[in-house]
Design an enzyme around this catalytic site. Structure first.
Site, PDB file in Angstrom:
ATOM      1  CG  HIS A 102      11.496  50.583  15.522  1.00  8.68           C
ATOM      2  ND1 HIS A 102      12.406  51.436  14.961  1.00  8.68           N
ATOM      3  CD2 HIS A 102      10.448  50.546  14.662  1.00  8.68           C
ATOM      4  CE1 HIS A 102      11.954  51.879  13.802  1.00  8.68           C
ATOM      5  NE2 HIS A 102      10.756  51.369  13.595  1.00  8.68           N
TER       6      HIS A 102
ATOM      7  CE  LYS B 283      12.136  52.815   2.443  1.00 10.09           C
ATOM      8  NZ  LYS B 283      11.298  52.033   3.353  1.00 10.09           N
TER       9      LYS B 283
HETATM   10  P1  ADP Z   1       8.594  50.441   7.636  1.00 13.05           P
HETATM   11  O1  ADP Z   1       9.701  50.875   6.747  1.00 13.05           O
HETATM   12  O2  ADP Z   1       7.963  49.127   7.288  1.00 13.05           O
HETATM   13  O3  ADP Z   1       7.601  51.536   8.006  1.00 13.05           O
HETATM   14  P2  ADP Z   1       9.669  50.851  10.236  1.00 13.05           P
HETATM   15  O4  ADP Z   1      11.021  50.404  10.614  1.00 13.05           O
HETATM   16  O5  ADP Z   1       9.421  52.294  10.186  1.00 13.05           O
HETATM   17  O6  ADP Z   1       9.328  50.074   8.951  1.00 13.05           O
HETATM   18  O7  ADP Z   1       8.595  50.229  11.240  1.00 13.05           O
HETATM   19  C1  ADP Z   1       8.558  48.867  11.564  1.00 13.05           C
HETATM   20  C2  ADP Z   1       7.399  48.616  12.519  1.00 13.05           C
HETATM   21  O8  ADP Z   1       7.566  49.419  13.684  1.00 13.05           O
HETATM   22  C3  ADP Z   1       6.026  49.000  11.980  1.00 13.05           C
HETATM   23  O9  ADP Z   1       5.084  48.059  12.467  1.00 13.05           O
HETATM   24  C4  ADP Z   1       5.751  50.337  12.586  1.00 13.05           C
HETATM   25  O10 ADP Z   1       4.371  50.601  12.720  1.00 13.05           O
HETATM   26  C5  ADP Z   1       6.403  50.148  13.940  1.00 13.05           C
HETATM   27  N1  ADP Z   1       6.746  51.408  14.579  1.00 13.05           N
HETATM   28  C6  ADP Z   1       7.513  52.400  14.093  1.00 13.05           C
HETATM   29  N2  ADP Z   1       7.614  53.419  14.982  1.00 13.05           N
HETATM   30  C7  ADP Z   1       6.864  53.054  16.061  1.00 13.05           C
HETATM   31  C8  ADP Z   1       6.534  53.679  17.325  1.00 13.05           C
HETATM   32  N3  ADP Z   1       6.966  54.888  17.642  1.00 13.05           N
HETATM   33  N4  ADP Z   1       5.728  52.990  18.165  1.00 13.05           N
HETATM   34  C9  ADP Z   1       5.280  51.762  17.835  1.00 13.05           C
HETATM   35  N5  ADP Z   1       5.538  51.129  16.673  1.00 13.05           N
HETATM   36  C10 ADP Z   1       6.320  51.761  15.793  1.00 13.05           C
END
Ligand code: ADP
Length: 151
Positions: A17, A41
């Site tokens: 992120h 959730k």
């Molecule tokens: P959600 O619960 O919507 O999956 P996340 O917090 O897991 O939310 O992810 C939010 C955003 O961050 C999404 O667009 C996801 O694809 C992106 N994301 C998560 N992990 C990574 C990573 N390792 N590299 C790039 N983007 C990521």
């Protein structure tokens, strides 16, 4: 002013992120990290903890804001007048999932989704894996920014 919303659960914020947000501010005047609140959730970290982790990670970055929201992401974008949604892509599974969401959002509102491909170094990192490592007392600190610490 070009502003983008980066929505997610951030349970917890990871280096994946972090990488997308940091690169997002090179494209937009402001990146608003938006923690979606879903009452059904179960989260490992409370909303306050998740928000604090992100605020502390970007404390020196005035172009990055952190907010929480309920309901549809596009409705929230309209409410705060944001024209873009920022998302990260790790792999083909992310692409398929994100494609369906982005098409649906475009049907609902004239908001563009902008995708950034993950950096190679962080492409394997997911919040679910970090939670698993934490649950099993492993060293999670290499997967998250320094602000993310388990008490
Ligand atoms: P959600 O619960 O919507 O999956 P996340 O917090 O897991 O939310 O992810 C939010 C955003 O961050 C999404 O667009 C996801 O694809 C992106 N994301 C998560 N992990 C990574 C990573 N390792 N590299 C790039 N983007 C990521």
């Amino acid at each position: 002013m070009k502003r983008a919303l980066f929505p997610g659960s951030f349970d917890p914020l990871t280096l994946g992120h972090y990488d997308i947000i940091k690169r997002g501010v090179t494209l937009f005047d402001e990146v608003i990290v938006a923690i979606g609140v879903n009452a059904d959730k179960k989260y490992m970290f409370s909303l306050e903890e998740r928000k604090k982790f992100i605020e502390e990670a970007f404390a020196d970055e005035p172009k990055i804001k952190v907010v929480t929201y309920k309901g549809l992401t596009v409705d929230f974008c309209k409410k705060i007048d944001v024209g873009f949604i920022l998302r990260g892509l790790r792999n083909p599974a992310d692409f398929e999932f994100e494609k369906a969401i982005a098409h649906t959002n475009r049907d609902l509102a004239p908001i563009e989704t902008v995708f950034l491909l993950t950096s190679a170094r962080t492409s394997y990192i997911a919040s679910s894996i970090v939670r698993d490592v934490i649950r099993n007392s492993g060293d999670y600190t290499k997967l998250v920014p320094d602000s993310v610490r388990v008490k």
